[in-house]
Design a protein around this motif. Structure first.
Motif, PDB file in Angstrom:
ATOM      1  N   ARG A  72     -11.864   7.525   3.045  1.00  0.00           N
ATOM      2  CA  ARG A  72     -11.846   6.393   3.451  1.00  0.00           C
ATOM      3  C   ARG A  72     -12.822   5.228   2.594  1.00  0.00           C
ATOM      4  NH1 ARG A  72     -11.467   7.935   8.706  1.00  0.00           N
ATOM      5  NH2 ARG A  72     -13.692   7.381   8.989  1.00  0.00           N
ATOM      6  N   ASP A 121     -11.662   5.012  -0.764  1.00  0.00           N
ATOM      7  CA  ASP A 121     -10.370   4.250  -1.008  1.00  0.00           C
ATOM      8  C   ASP A 121     -11.071   2.591  -1.182  1.00  0.00           C
ATOM      9  OD1 ASP A 121      -8.186   2.740  -0.401  1.00  0.00           O
ATOM     10  OD2 ASP A 121      -7.396   4.713   0.312  1.00  0.00           O
ATOM     11  N   ARG A 122     -11.762   2.490  -0.138  1.00  0.00           N
ATOM     12  CA  ARG A 122     -12.255   1.024  -0.087  1.00  0.00           C
ATOM     13  C   ARG A 122     -13.089   0.602  -1.273  1.00  0.00           C
ATOM     14  NH1 ARG A 122     -12.614   1.903   5.805  1.00  0.00           N
ATOM     15  NH2 ARG A 122     -10.762   0.897   6.771  1.00  0.00           N
ATOM     16  N   ASP A 141      -5.092  -0.565  -6.870  1.00  0.00           N
ATOM     17  CA  ASP A 141      -3.973  -1.146  -6.236  1.00  0.00           C
ATOM     18  C   ASP A 141      -3.711  -2.445  -6.437  1.00  0.00           C
ATOM     19  OD1 ASP A 141      -3.516   1.268  -5.385  1.00  0.00           O
ATOM     20  OD2 ASP A 141      -4.164   1.079  -3.312  1.00  0.00           O
ATOM     21  N   SER A 142      -5.010  -3.215  -6.378  1.00  0.00           N
ATOM     22  CA  SER A 142      -4.866  -4.885  -6.176  1.00  0.00           C
ATOM     23  C   SER A 142      -4.510  -5.141  -7.653  1.00  0.00           C
ATOM     24  CB  SER A 142      -6.136  -5.439  -5.938  1.00  0.00           C
ATOM     25  OG  SER A 142      -6.636  -4.842  -4.493  1.00  0.00           O
ATOM     26  N   ARG A 200      -4.661   7.355  -7.504  1.00  0.00           N
ATOM     27  CA  ARG A 200      -4.592   7.420  -5.918  1.00  0.00           C
ATOM     28  C   ARG A 200      -3.885   8.580  -5.684  1.00  0.00           C
ATOM     29  NH1 ARG A 200      -4.804   4.861  -1.340  1.00  0.00           N
ATOM     30  NH2 ARG A 200      -5.677   3.009  -2.371  1.00  0.00           N
ATOM     31  N   ASP A 227      -6.788   1.846  10.587  1.00  0.00           N
ATOM     32  CA  ASP A 227      -7.325   0.708  10.023  1.00  0.00           C
ATOM     33  C   ASP A 227      -7.231   0.698   8.560  1.00  0.00           C
ATOM     34  OD1 ASP A 227      -8.167  -0.312  12.518  1.00  0.00           O
ATOM     35  OD2 ASP A 227     -10.441   0.273  12.319  1.00  0.00           O
ATOM     36  N   LEU A 228      -7.497   1.660   7.953  1.00  0.00           N
ATOM     37  CA  LEU A 228      -7.148   1.914   6.569  1.00  0.00           C
ATOM     38  C   LEU A 228      -5.838   1.733   5.985  1.00  0.00           C
ATOM     39  CD1 LEU A 228      -8.662   2.179   3.527  1.00  0.00           C
ATOM     40  CD2 LEU A 228      -8.341   4.518   4.017  1.00  0.00           C
ATOM     41  N   GLU A 247      -4.739  -1.904   6.350  1.00  0.00           N
ATOM     42  CA  GLU A 247      -5.169  -2.711   5.129  1.00  0.00           C
ATOM     43  C   GLU A 247      -4.488  -2.274   4.088  1.00  0.00           C
ATOM     44  OE1 GLU A 247      -9.542  -1.547   4.325  1.00  0.00           O
ATOM     45  OE2 GLU A 247     -10.005  -1.798   6.526  1.00  0.00           O
ATOM     46  N   ASN A 248      -4.205  -1.081   3.635  1.00  0.00           N
ATOM     47  CA  ASN A 248      -3.404  -0.880   2.435  1.00  0.00           C
ATOM     48  C   ASN A 248      -2.158  -1.123   2.400  1.00  0.00           C
ATOM     49  OD1 ASN A 248      -5.651   0.354   1.265  1.00  0.00           O
ATOM     50  ND2 ASN A 248      -5.069   2.541   1.809  1.00  0.00           N
ATOM     51  N   ARG A 260      -2.174  -5.108   1.914  1.00  0.00           N
ATOM     52  CA  ARG A 260      -2.633  -5.318   0.539  1.00  0.00           C
ATOM     53  C   ARG A 260      -1.670  -5.147  -0.435  1.00  0.00           C
ATOM     54  NH1 ARG A 260      -6.750  -2.308  -0.106  1.00  0.00           N
ATOM     55  NH2 ARG A 260      -5.442  -0.732  -1.164  1.00  0.00           N
ATOM     56  N   ASN A 261      -0.967  -3.852  -0.288  1.00  0.00           N
ATOM     57  CA  ASN A 261       0.100  -3.757  -1.174  1.00  0.00           C
ATOM     58  C   ASN A 261       1.171  -4.449  -1.194  1.00  0.00           C
ATOM     59  OD1 ASN A 261      -1.329  -1.508  -2.298  1.00  0.00           O
ATOM     60  ND2 ASN A 261      -0.396  -0.043  -1.151  1.00  0.00           N
TER      61      ASN A 261
END
Lengths: 191, 120
Positions: free
Chosen positions: A113, A116-117, A124-125, A136, B105-106, B109-110, B113-114
């Motif tokens: 996690r 990932d963050r 991804d952004s 990923r 939660d993650l 978020e993902n 965001r995507n």
């Protein structure tokens, strides 16, 4: 009719007339060819300019990614894989209770996690590689592999399980670094 | 717990039992393809549309549910509802020791965001 008769009679007037027509046809053909060449060249120039702008844009984005994401996290990336290996030391025992398996899974999940963050989400952004992120995919495949191994863990084969899981981490680390290196090489080629 | 009312065609609460959708013998839920498969087989998107609340039951012996699995399972309901309404509507029952909250939660978020990246 007078033209045909002039031709048959082979008079100088007829030859002059024929020559004039031929000259005109050649002139028109030359103009058509010139226009075609001009249009083709212009299209080529436009395509080259567009390609060059695209390359510049890509190079700028890659440089941005390298400076802001990869470079500052270089140590963290290596540390992440080392921490995974360290957590897997807990699998190196001939017995794991259900609670211990949950604890190990939870610890691994926490590391994934954080990674990932802190790192993957940036890829991804910016949807860098046309929306797909091989980085990923590699990390998710590793997490999936470790999770499945942990689920199937058999105490009598703990050495084998541990070795396989550590090998998975090392293999993923190498592929991940290779993918980052390929990204940097792309940048050098395109600049 | 599927309750219907004449005045409200939506059922109050529906239950999705992950035990019905796990690989035989497995105590983990992992991987995007599996998440997508469970999304289709559980009809979670349709269940969400016709009920006020949805309870997702996690088997007691679950070791972990990976975020990538959750992302595929919840992709459309999270996009549709947003994080806050999703949390109001969906409850995850965990009778065992496993705590899904941080991976959930993650995943949320993902997904969001995507989804925003696609809009851009």
């Amino acid at each position: 009719l007078s033209f045909v008769s002039a031709l048959l009679l082979d008079t100088p007037t007829a030859w002059d007339y024929t020559r004039d027509i031929a000259t005109m046809v050649l002139a028109v053909a030359s103009i058509v060819v010139a226009v075609l060449v001009f249009t083709y060249q212009k299209t080529q120039d436009r395509n080259a300019a567009s390609e060059s702008a695209r390359q510049l844009n890509r190079t700028t984005r890659l440089e941005w990614v390298r400076l802001l994401i990869i470079e500052p996290n270089r140590d963290y990336i290596l540390d992440f894989f080392q921490r995974l290996e360290k957590s897997l030391q807990k699998v190196n025992h001939d017995h794991l209770s259900f609670d211990q398996q949950i604890e190990i899974a939870s610890e691994l999940d926490g590391l994934f996690r954080e990674f990932d963050r802190r790192f993957l989400s940036y890829f991804d952004s910016i949807s860098l590689l046309d929306g797909s992120s091989p980085h990923r995919q590699l990390i998710e495949a590793l997490q999936e592999g470790l999770t499945v191994e942990l689920d199937k863990f058999v105490g009598s084969d703990y050495v084998l399980f541990h070795r396989r899981m550590v090998q998975d981490v090392i293999k993923c680390r190498n592929q991940f670094l290779a993918a980052l290196y390929a990204l940097a090489s792309q940048e050098q080629k395109s600049s | 717990m599927n309750t219907y009312s004449l005045f409200n065609p939506m059922s109050a609460t529906e239950i999705i039992n992950l035990n019905d959708h796990r690989t035989p013998g497995a105590r983990v839920f992992t991987g995007r393809p599996r998440g997508e498969e469970v999304r289709i087989k559980s009809h979670i998107d349709e269940v969400e549309a016709r009920s006020e609340h949805v309870t997702v039951r996690i088997p007691a012996d679950t070791i972990t549910i990976n975020p990538s699995f959750l992302e595929e399972l919840l992709r459309f309901v999270v996009r549709k509802l947003g994080a806050a309404r999703f949390r109001e509507k969906f409850k995850f029952e965990t009778p065992g020791r496993y705590d899904i909250s941080e991976n959930l939660d993650l995943a949320i978020e993902n997904i969001l965001r995507n989804s925003n990246a696609l809009v851009r």
